[in-house]
Design a protein around this motif. Structure first.
Motif, short mmCIF file in Angstrom:
data_model
loop_
_atom_site.label_atom_id
_atom_site.label_comp_id
_atom_site.label_asym_id
_atom_site.label_seq_id
_atom_site.Cartn_x
_atom_site.Cartn_y
_atom_site.Cartn_z
N GLY A 224 9.85 3.30 3.69
CA GLY A 224 8.73 2.45 3.29
C GLY A 224 7.91 1.94 4.45
O GLY A 224 6.92 1.23 4.25
N PHE A 225 8.28 2.29 5.69
CA PHE A 225 7.56 1.81 6.87
C PHE A 225 6.09 2.22 6.81
O PHE A 225 5.20 1.40 7.08
CB PHE A 225 8.21 2.36 8.14
N VAL A 226 5.82 3.48 6.47
CA VAL A 226 4.43 3.98 6.48
C VAL A 226 3.60 3.30 5.40
O VAL A 226 2.49 2.84 5.66
CB VAL A 226 4.39 5.51 6.32
N VAL A 227 4.12 3.23 4.18
CA VAL A 227 3.35 2.61 3.10
C VAL A 227 3.12 1.13 3.39
O VAL A 227 2.03 0.59 3.11
CB VAL A 227 4.04 2.82 1.73
N GLN A 228 4.09 0.45 3.98
CA GLN A 228 3.92 -0.96 4.33
C GLN A 228 2.85 -1.13 5.41
O GLN A 228 2.07 -2.08 5.39
CB GLN A 228 5.25 -1.55 4.77
N ALA A 229 2.82 -0.19 6.37
CA ALA A 229 1.80 -0.25 7.42
C ALA A 229 0.41 -0.04 6.83
O ALA A 229 -0.55 -0.73 7.21
CB ALA A 229 2.10 0.79 8.49
N LEU A 230 0.28 0.91 5.90
CA LEU A 230 -1.02 1.13 5.24
C LEU A 230 -1.46 -0.14 4.51
O LEU A 230 -2.63 -0.54 4.59
CB LEU A 230 -0.91 2.29 4.25
N GLN A 231 -0.53 -0.78 3.82
CA GLN A 231 -0.86 -2.00 3.09
C GLN A 231 -1.20 -3.14 4.04
O GLN A 231 -2.16 -3.89 3.81
CB GLN A 231 0.32 -2.39 2.19
N ARG A 232 -0.44 -3.25 5.11
CA ARG A 232 -0.64 -4.34 6.08
C ARG A 232 -2.04 -4.27 6.72
O ARG A 232 -2.66 -5.30 6.98
CB ARG A 232 0.44 -4.25 7.16
N HIS A 233 -2.51 -3.05 6.94
CA HIS A 233 -3.81 -2.88 7.59
C HIS A 233 -4.94 -2.68 6.59
O HIS A 233 -6.07 -2.38 6.99
CB HIS A 233 -3.74 -1.71 8.58
N GLY A 234 -4.65 -2.86 5.30
CA GLY A 234 -5.69 -2.79 4.28
C GLY A 234 -6.29 -1.42 4.09
O GLY A 234 -7.47 -1.29 3.74
N ILE A 235 -5.49 -0.38 4.29
CA ILE A 235 -5.99 0.99 4.18
C ILE A 235 -5.86 1.47 2.73
O ILE A 235 -4.77 1.49 2.17
CB ILE A 235 -5.22 1.95 5.12
N GLU A 236 -6.97 1.89 2.15
CA GLU A 236 -6.98 2.42 0.80
C GLU A 236 -7.43 3.88 0.83
O GLU A 236 -8.17 4.30 1.71
CB GLU A 236 -7.93 1.61 -0.10
N GLY A 237 -6.96 4.65 -0.13
CA GLY A 237 -7.39 6.04 -0.23
C GLY A 237 -6.54 7.02 0.54
O GLY A 237 -6.76 8.23 0.45
N ALA A 238 -5.59 6.53 1.31
CA ALA A 238 -4.65 7.40 2.01
C ALA A 238 -3.30 7.27 1.31
O ALA A 238 -2.94 6.20 0.85
CB ALA A 238 -4.53 7.02 3.48
N SER A 239 -2.56 8.37 1.27
CA SER A 239 -1.25 8.33 0.61
C SER A 239 -0.16 8.79 1.56
O SER A 239 -0.41 9.58 2.47
CB SER A 239 -1.27 9.22 -0.64
N VAL A 240 1.04 8.28 1.34
CA VAL A 240 2.19 8.71 2.15
C VAL A 240 2.53 10.15 1.77
O VAL A 240 2.62 10.48 0.57
CB VAL A 240 3.40 7.79 1.94
N ALA A 241 2.71 10.99 2.76
CA ALA A 241 3.04 12.39 2.49
C ALA A 241 4.45 12.50 1.91
O ALA A 241 5.32 11.68 2.21
CB ALA A 241 2.95 13.21 3.78
N PRO A 242 4.69 13.51 1.10
CA PRO A 242 6.04 13.70 0.55
C PRO A 242 7.03 14.09 1.63
O PRO A 242 6.63 14.49 2.74
CB PRO A 242 5.86 14.82 -0.46
N ALA A 243 8.30 13.97 1.34
CA ALA A 243 9.33 14.38 2.29
C ALA A 243 9.16 15.85 2.65
O ALA A 243 8.69 16.65 1.84
CB ALA A 243 10.71 14.14 1.69
N ALA A 244 9.53 16.20 3.86
CA ALA A 244 9.41 17.59 4.31
C ALA A 244 10.20 18.49 3.39
O ALA A 244 11.35 18.20 3.05
CB ALA A 244 9.93 17.71 5.75
N GLY A 245 9.56 19.57 2.96
CA GLY A 245 10.24 20.53 2.08
C GLY A 245 10.19 20.16 0.62
O GLY A 245 10.65 20.94 -0.23
N ALA A 246 9.64 18.98 0.32
CA ALA A 246 9.60 18.56 -1.10
C ALA A 246 8.48 19.27 -1.84
O ALA A 246 7.50 19.68 -1.28
CB ALA A 246 9.38 17.05 -1.17
#
Length: 246
Positions: A224-246
């Motif tokens: 959840g580190f990446v999604v929390q960082a996106l939220q903390r910095h107010g970034i919209e329209g970007a999504s966390v990439a799926p796990a490698a190989g998923a």
């Protein structure tokens, strides 16, 4: 030398971990207006990596992706944050992506262009940021339209307006911000590409360092580190990439 020392030496041969930070993509990094200090998702990840390795961190800041790529390829920085591209892969060992971003087209309200697939026509002038992921992509994909290059991604729309080109290409969020500066423009529906943002090391670094960085990115996504960082910095329209190989 124990395993931790070997890993630190592989990541930071100078004894300090040098992170290449690209300010050309405001989704990942920017400067605080009051202090000029870099901040953003990539800066947060750089600090977390340095902390885990037990190394002092230096931020090597650039205004364009191409310069950031050159710094890591030439080992003037130890790692960086890039859109995955086969050209860049010649000198950089990439992780799987941690963030997915859309590339979009901007046109004037009066433009006859209504869809992305209408852009690649003879006589159409498309402005891109020099050395950006979408520059590399569109250089390969556009067969009839001509490409003109702005010095950096944040200056694409300025050059587009000044030169009266037909299309500005870029990260969707950057173009949306530029619409506020330049009324009378619209985004074409959808996207022309998905930009896969990853971390990367110089190609000559050890296999152990590459494996460690790839594992680090997977953990940052899963925890959840990446999604929390996106939220903390107010970034919209970007999504966390799926796990490698998923």
């Amino acid at each position: 030398m124990n395993t931790a020392d070997t890993l630190r030496a592989a990541f930071a041969p100078t004894g300090r971990l040098r992170a290449s930070i690209n300010l050309g993509n405001p989704i990942l990094a920017n400067r605080r207006p009051d202090t000029g200090e870099p901040f953003g998702v990539s800066v947060d990840l750089a600090h977390e990596l340095a902390q885990r390795l037990g190394l002092p961190l230096d931020l090597v800041v650039f205004d364009a992706a191409g310069k950031s790529v050159e710094a890591v390829t030439a080992e003037q920085a130890d790692f960086g944050f890039f859109a995955v591209d086969p050209v860049r892969g010649q000198g950089i060992a990439f992780t799987a992506p941690y963030v997915l971003i859309e590339g979009s087209y901007l046109v004037r309200d009066a433009s006859p262009l209504q869809s992305n697939d209408e852009v690649d026509r003879s006589g159409t002038r498309v402005v891109v940021g020099k050395g950006s992921a979408y520059d590399l992509y569109l250089t390969r994909e556009l067969k009839a339209a001509s490409i003109e290059r702005a010095p950096t991604s944040p200056t694409v729309v300025d050059v587009f307006v000044e030169t009266q080109a037909d299309v500005a290409a870029g990260v969707k969020q950057q173009l949306e911000a530029d619409q506020k500066r330049f009324p009378g423009h619209r985004l074409l529906p959808g996207r022309f590409m998905v930009i896969q943002q990853a971390m990367g090391l110089p190609k000559g670094r050890s296999a152990e360092a590459v494996v460690y960085l790839r594992s680090f990115v997977e953990e940052m996504k899963a925890s959840g580190f990446v999604v929390q960082a996106l939220q903390r910095h107010g970034i919209e329209g970007a999504s966390v990439a799926p796990a490698a190989g998923a």
